[in-house]
Design an enzyme around this catalytic site. Structure first.
Site, PDB file in Angstrom:
ATOM      1  N   ARG A 146       0.840  -1.204   0.000  1.00 25.82           N
ATOM      2  CA  ARG A 146       0.000   0.000   0.000  1.00 25.82           C
ATOM      3  C   ARG A 146       0.874   1.252   0.000  1.00 25.82           C
ATOM      4  NH1 ARG A 146      -3.771  -1.519   5.074  1.00 25.82           N
ATOM      5  NH2 ARG A 146      -1.780  -2.454   5.693  1.00 25.82           N
ATOM      6  N   LYS A 203       1.106   2.169   7.370  1.00 22.62           N
ATOM      7  CA  LYS A 203       1.410   1.448   8.605  1.00 22.62           C
ATOM      8  C   LYS A 203       2.325   2.262   9.505  1.00 22.62           C
ATOM      9  CE  LYS A 203       0.263  -1.971   9.734  1.00 22.62           C
ATOM     10  NZ  LYS A 203      -0.929  -2.219  10.593  1.00 22.62           N
ATOM     11  N   TYR A 247      -1.876   4.606  10.364  1.00 22.58           N
ATOM     12  CA  TYR A 247      -2.294   3.625  11.368  1.00 22.58           C
ATOM     13  C   TYR A 247      -1.139   3.437  12.345  1.00 22.58           C
ATOM     14  CZ  TYR A 247      -6.235   2.299   8.376  1.00 22.58           C
ATOM     15  OH  TYR A 247      -7.379   2.311   7.625  1.00 22.58           O
ATOM     16  N   HIS A 252      -1.716   1.842  16.087  1.00 15.61           N
ATOM     17  CA  HIS A 252      -1.932   0.698  16.981  1.00 15.61           C
ATOM     18  C   HIS A 252      -0.913   0.677  18.119  1.00 15.61           C
ATOM     19  CE1 HIS A 252      -4.924  -0.851  14.212  1.00 15.61           C
ATOM     20  NE2 HIS A 252      -4.054  -0.738  13.225  1.00 15.61           N
ATOM     21  N   GLU A 304      -6.884   4.881  13.161  1.00 21.43           N
ATOM     22  CA  GLU A 304      -7.816   3.941  13.798  1.00 21.43           C
ATOM     23  C   GLU A 304      -8.571   4.509  14.983  1.00 21.43           C
ATOM     24  OE1 GLU A 304      -3.870   3.092  15.925  1.00 21.43           O
ATOM     25  OE2 GLU A 304      -4.518   3.580  13.885  1.00 21.43           O
ATOM     26  N   ASP A 308      -3.242  -6.556  15.476  1.00 18.61           N
ATOM     27  CA  ASP A 308      -2.630  -5.227  15.526  1.00 18.61           C
ATOM     28  C   ASP A 308      -2.770  -4.602  16.914  1.00 18.61           C
ATOM     29  OD1 ASP A 308      -1.391  -4.603  13.121  1.00 18.61           O
ATOM     30  OD2 ASP A 308      -3.277  -4.135  12.142  1.00 18.61           O
TER      31      ASP A 308
END
Length: 366
Positions: free
Chosen positions: A15, A73, A92, A94, A116, A268
């Protein structure tokens, strides 16, 4: 504003933070964009595509030197070291399951806004939803593959055949990921049970699937009962910003049939199975007590074109707002975007993240 788009570094992560179309919109707004070489090459976006819309191609340090860094990420620790004060990272994160990354981001002095934990007026998570949809749908694909004997499974066909029962699929969590997992599992003819604590959510799921999926209130007893009888268990539990609760114990796993499959979409956030540990697309599964575990932390990364386009559909308005106003004014004007702020001023700001990390109280420096 100066915007950077680094190339993702996670194993088999194809991605990219911004597509050429999104970059064109930002440049039309008057911003500048630096894209790392080959950042989108894995899904057919070449450097020439970015140059054609006005972006510059620059090294990873150059991309990370821009005021706003847009990724997919979480950064690795070396990438965190390239961030500094007066920068904002939008990706993201996490963090609840990653204390080392949390410390590195705090040390950098940068602001980190996590996709998120950005919320919507109805309490949903609009920037997480498309990846939850994809992970939910993928969970059934990878689970069906893992059930094959050649990959260590019990040799059960998900949909069965006339005269032979289909696989029993148990989905723990009836949110976005769980509902999408159920859609695919039912479509393939599996026997599907969805466990969730919310009776109202179970009613919604029963209506959505017209009674074709069994809906059960989740507690320790019902979870164990249905997990022990399952061929494939999909963990799709989410507490926004916090570590996932461990809903399937090591004892439950020990008592499952050999060749059963656990797919942990919640990995995650630390995973919802006690025996889970993070895996990669290079080595996606491991066996514990005879049960195959699939715990890849970036599941949508291998359907990267679909995932990137879906992600850009939802993040671009927020990127434009942050670029136009700066992150401090943007979150001051939008309480839902403010919910995405995880780290700023060397501090953990998101309450659930702070509690999961056993960090100092929200608003106090670490």
């Amino acid at each position: 504003m100066r915007i950077g788009v680094p190339k993702e570094t996670k194993v088999h992560e194809y991605r990219v933070g911004l597509t050429p179309t999104s970059v064109a919109e930002l440049i039309r707004d008057g911003h500048s964009v630096v894209v790392e070489p080959n950042a989108g090459a894995g899904i057919g976006f070449g450097d020439a595509d970015y140059v054609a819309v006005g972006a510059c191609i620059g090294s990873a340090p150059e991309a990370f030197a821009q005021t706003l860094v847009v990724k997919v990420k979480e950064p690795n620790l070396d990438e965190c070291a390239m961030l500094g004060k007066d920068q904002v990272l939008f990706t993201y994160l996490h963090l609840a399951a990653n204390p080392a990354l949390s410390r590195a981001l705090m040390a950098s002095g940068a602001a980190a806004i996590a996709y998120e934990t950005v919320t919507a007026a109805d309490g949903s998570l609009p920037l997480l939803s498309p990846m939850s949809e994809i992970a939910g749908r993928m969970s059934v694909q990878v689970g069906a593959n893992a059930l094959q004997r050649t990959t260590g499974g019990s040799g059960v066909l998900l949909g069965g055949v006339p005269g032979v029962a289909p696989a029993r699929v148990v989905i723990i969590g009836g949110g976005m990921a769980g509902a999408n997992a159920a859609t695919i599992a039912l479509g393939l003819g599996a026997d599907v049970t969805i466990l969730d604590k919310s009776v109202s959510r179970l009613r919604w799921l029963a209506d959505r699937f017209d009674g074709r999926a069994r809906t059960i209130v989740a507690n320790a007893s019902t979870t164990r009962e249905y997990v022990l009888g399952a061929d494939l268990v999909i963990g799709a539990v989410l507490v926004a910003g916090a570590r996932a609760p461990k809903l399937v114990t090591a004892d439950d796993v020990r008592d499952m049939r050999d060749g059963s499959i656990l797919v942990d979409i919640s990995i995650d956030q630390g995973g919802c199975f006690e025996t889970s540990r993070p895996t990669t697309h290079d080595a996606p599964t491991f066996v514990h007590d005879g049960v195959v575990h699939y715990c890849v932390t970036n599941m949508p990364g291998v359907v990267a074109r679909t995932a990137t386009l879906a992600l850009n559909n939802v993040i671009l308005p927020y990127v434009r707002t942050i670029a136009e106003k700066g992150w401090r004014q943007a979150i001051a004007d939008d309480a839902h975007l403010a919910d995405g702020l995880n780290v700023a001023d060397r501090t953990v700001w998101h309450e659930a993240v702070a509690e999961s990390l056993v960090a100092p109280p929200v608003g106090h420096a670490a």
